[in-house]
Design an enzyme around this catalytic site. Structure first.
Site, PDB file in Angstrom:
ATOM      1  N   CYS A  26      -7.167  10.532  -7.325  1.00  0.00           N
ATOM      2  CA  CYS A  26      -6.932   9.142  -6.935  1.00  0.00           C
ATOM      3  C   CYS A  26      -7.693   8.307  -7.945  1.00  0.00           C
ATOM      4  O   CYS A  26      -8.852   8.610  -8.249  1.00  0.00           O
ATOM      5  CB  CYS A  26      -7.428   8.877  -5.520  1.00  0.00           C
ATOM      6  SG  CYS A  26      -7.466   7.114  -5.085  1.00  0.00           S
ATOM      7  N   CYS A  28      -2.108   5.200 -10.895  1.00  0.00           N
ATOM      8  CA  CYS A  28      -2.165   5.352  -9.439  1.00  0.00           C
ATOM      9  C   CYS A  28      -1.454   6.645  -9.101  1.00  0.00           C
ATOM     10  O   CYS A  28      -0.236   6.762  -9.306  1.00  0.00           O
ATOM     11  CB  CYS A  28      -1.494   4.173  -8.737  1.00  0.00           C
ATOM     12  SG  CYS A  28      -1.343   4.396  -6.946  1.00  0.00           S
ATOM     13  N   ASP A  65       0.834  -1.206   0.000  1.00  0.00           N
ATOM     14  CA  ASP A  65       0.000   0.000   0.000  1.00  0.00           C
ATOM     15  C   ASP A  65       0.868   1.255   0.000  1.00  0.00           C
ATOM     16  O   ASP A  65       1.722   1.444   0.877  1.00  0.00           O
ATOM     17  CB  ASP A  65      -0.912  -0.027   1.225  1.00  0.00           C
ATOM     18  CG  ASP A  65      -1.936   1.079   1.217  1.00  0.00           C
ATOM     19  OD1 ASP A  65      -1.548   2.250   1.349  1.00  0.00           O
ATOM     20  OD2 ASP A  65      -3.142   0.771   1.081  1.00  0.00           O
ATOM     21  N   ARG A  66       0.632   2.104  -0.977  1.00  0.00           N
ATOM     22  CA  ARG A  66       1.436   3.315  -1.127  1.00  0.00           C
ATOM     23  C   ARG A  66       1.193   4.303   0.003  1.00  0.00           C
ATOM     24  O   ARG A  66       2.115   4.862   0.586  1.00  0.00           O
ATOM     25  CB  ARG A  66       1.145   3.982  -2.476  1.00  0.00           C
ATOM     26  CG  ARG A  66       1.783   3.297  -3.681  1.00  0.00           C
ATOM     27  CD  ARG A  66       1.269   1.908  -3.968  1.00  0.00           C
ATOM     28  NE  ARG A  66      -0.173   1.898  -4.232  1.00  0.00           N
ATOM     29  CZ  ARG A  66      -0.947   0.807  -4.169  1.00  0.00           C
ATOM     30  NH1 ARG A  66      -0.438  -0.365  -3.805  1.00  0.00           N
ATOM     31  NH2 ARG A  66      -2.238   0.876  -4.443  1.00  0.00           N
ATOM     32  N   LYS A 102     -12.042   0.253  -2.978  1.00  0.00           N
ATOM     33  CA  LYS A 102     -11.094  -0.846  -3.125  1.00  0.00           C
ATOM     34  C   LYS A 102     -11.692  -2.171  -2.657  1.00  0.00           C
ATOM     35  O   LYS A 102     -11.330  -3.235  -3.159  1.00  0.00           O
ATOM     36  CB  LYS A 102      -9.815  -0.550  -2.342  1.00  0.00           C
ATOM     37  CG  LYS A 102      -8.899   0.485  -3.000  1.00  0.00           C
ATOM     38  CD  LYS A 102      -7.679   0.718  -2.142  1.00  0.00           C
ATOM     39  CE  LYS A 102      -6.723   1.741  -2.770  1.00  0.00           C
ATOM     40  NZ  LYS A 102      -6.057   1.233  -3.978  1.00  0.00           N
ATOM     41  N   THR A 109      -0.915   8.116  -6.124  1.00  0.00           N
ATOM     42  CA  THR A 109      -0.029   8.063  -4.963  1.00  0.00           C
ATOM     43  C   THR A 109       1.321   7.464  -5.331  1.00  0.00           C
ATOM     44  O   THR A 109       2.361   7.889  -4.815  1.00  0.00           O
ATOM     45  CB  THR A 109      -0.671   7.249  -3.827  1.00  0.00           C
ATOM     46  OG1 THR A 109      -2.024   7.679  -3.644  1.00  0.00           O
ATOM     47  CG2 THR A 109       0.080   7.457  -2.531  1.00  0.00           C
ATOM     48  N   ALA A 110       1.328   6.499  -6.241  1.00  0.00           N
ATOM     49  CA  ALA A 110       2.583   5.857  -6.658  1.00  0.00           C
ATOM     50  C   ALA A 110       3.525   6.835  -7.349  1.00  0.00           C
ATOM     51  O   ALA A 110       4.728   6.571  -7.440  1.00  0.00           O
ATOM     52  CB  ALA A 110       2.289   4.680  -7.583  1.00  0.00           C
TER      53      ALA A 110
END
Length: 225
Positions: free
Chosen positions: A192, A82, A47-48, A163, A84-85
């Site tokens: 997101c 993604c 999880d980022r 999710k 956040t990545a």
């Protein structure tokens, strides 16, 4: 036509919708008009947000491994749906050996082209802590407006609910955006890729979907090549 690489699984539903966007946005009249796609859906990547909040294993090794794998498999350009990545964007780009599109920078440039000076940023807590998306907006002269602590907690509940397969009504999204619009946001960024799923049924022009921006750029690069 360049083969597309998608580093997905972050999460799986968002990756699936991203591929659906590529199909629906492509000006194709037959199967052969669509680009070839390598989708690597590695849902086991740590999880980022949890990592950025100091609560989990680093996703960086798996992200770099995925980018390199896609390049070795024949991808000429890579997309990572993604937001956040993208805290690890430079490392992923270095590992890939082929261009990795920067969804955050592309979204910020799209806002600048529209003349937007203030934008609400709806994202994960990891993205807020990272600051990568806010920095991308500021670089293009767009002031990011962020939710309150309560709003950020509510956003995370929505994101992790999606999710786990629970898609809330669009009114939930609108309620989260409303305080930022009242502060002067000219656009609301779906920052997101889980939030991008709200766009499947259509949203007002007030919203800009970072994942759709990424899909449009990817298609332009590949179909025109």
């Amino acid at each position: 036509m360049t083969t597309l690489g998608i580093l997905g699984g972050l999460g799986p539903a968002a990756s699936c919708y991203f591929y659906d966007l590529l199909i629906s946005l492509c000006p194709a009249e037959r199967d052969q008009d669509h680009p070839d796609v390598l989708l690597y859906s590695k849902a086991s990547i740590p999880d980022r947000s949890a990592y950025l909040l100091g609560r989990g294993e680093s996703p960086l090794p798996a992200l770099m491994e995925g980018a390199a794998l896609l390049e070795r498999a024949g991808a000429g350009v890579i997309a990572v749906p993604c937001a956040t990545a993208h805290h690890f964007y430079r490392e992923m780009q270095a590992a890939a050996g082929v261009p990795v599109l920067n969804m955050l920078a592309l979204t910020a440039k799209a806002l600048r082209r529209e003349g937007v000076t203030k934008a609400a940023l709806l994202a994960t807590e990891g993205s807020y802590v990272s600051g990568a998306f806010a920095a991308a907006l500021e670089k293009e002269g767009v002031a990011p407006l962020l939710p309150s602590k309560e709003g950020r907690r509510a956003l995370m509940d929505v994101i992790y609910g999606i999710k786990s397969g629970r898609m809330p009504d669009v009114q939930v999204l609108e309620a989260l955006a409303a305080p930022l619009v009242s502060r002067g946001a000219e656009k609301v960024v779906l920052g997101c890729t889980e939030l991008s799923l709200f766009a499947r049924e259509g949203l007002p022009a007030l919203y800009i979907d970072a994942m759709r921006v990424l899909a449009e750029e990817l298609l332009q690069l590949t179909v025109d090549s």
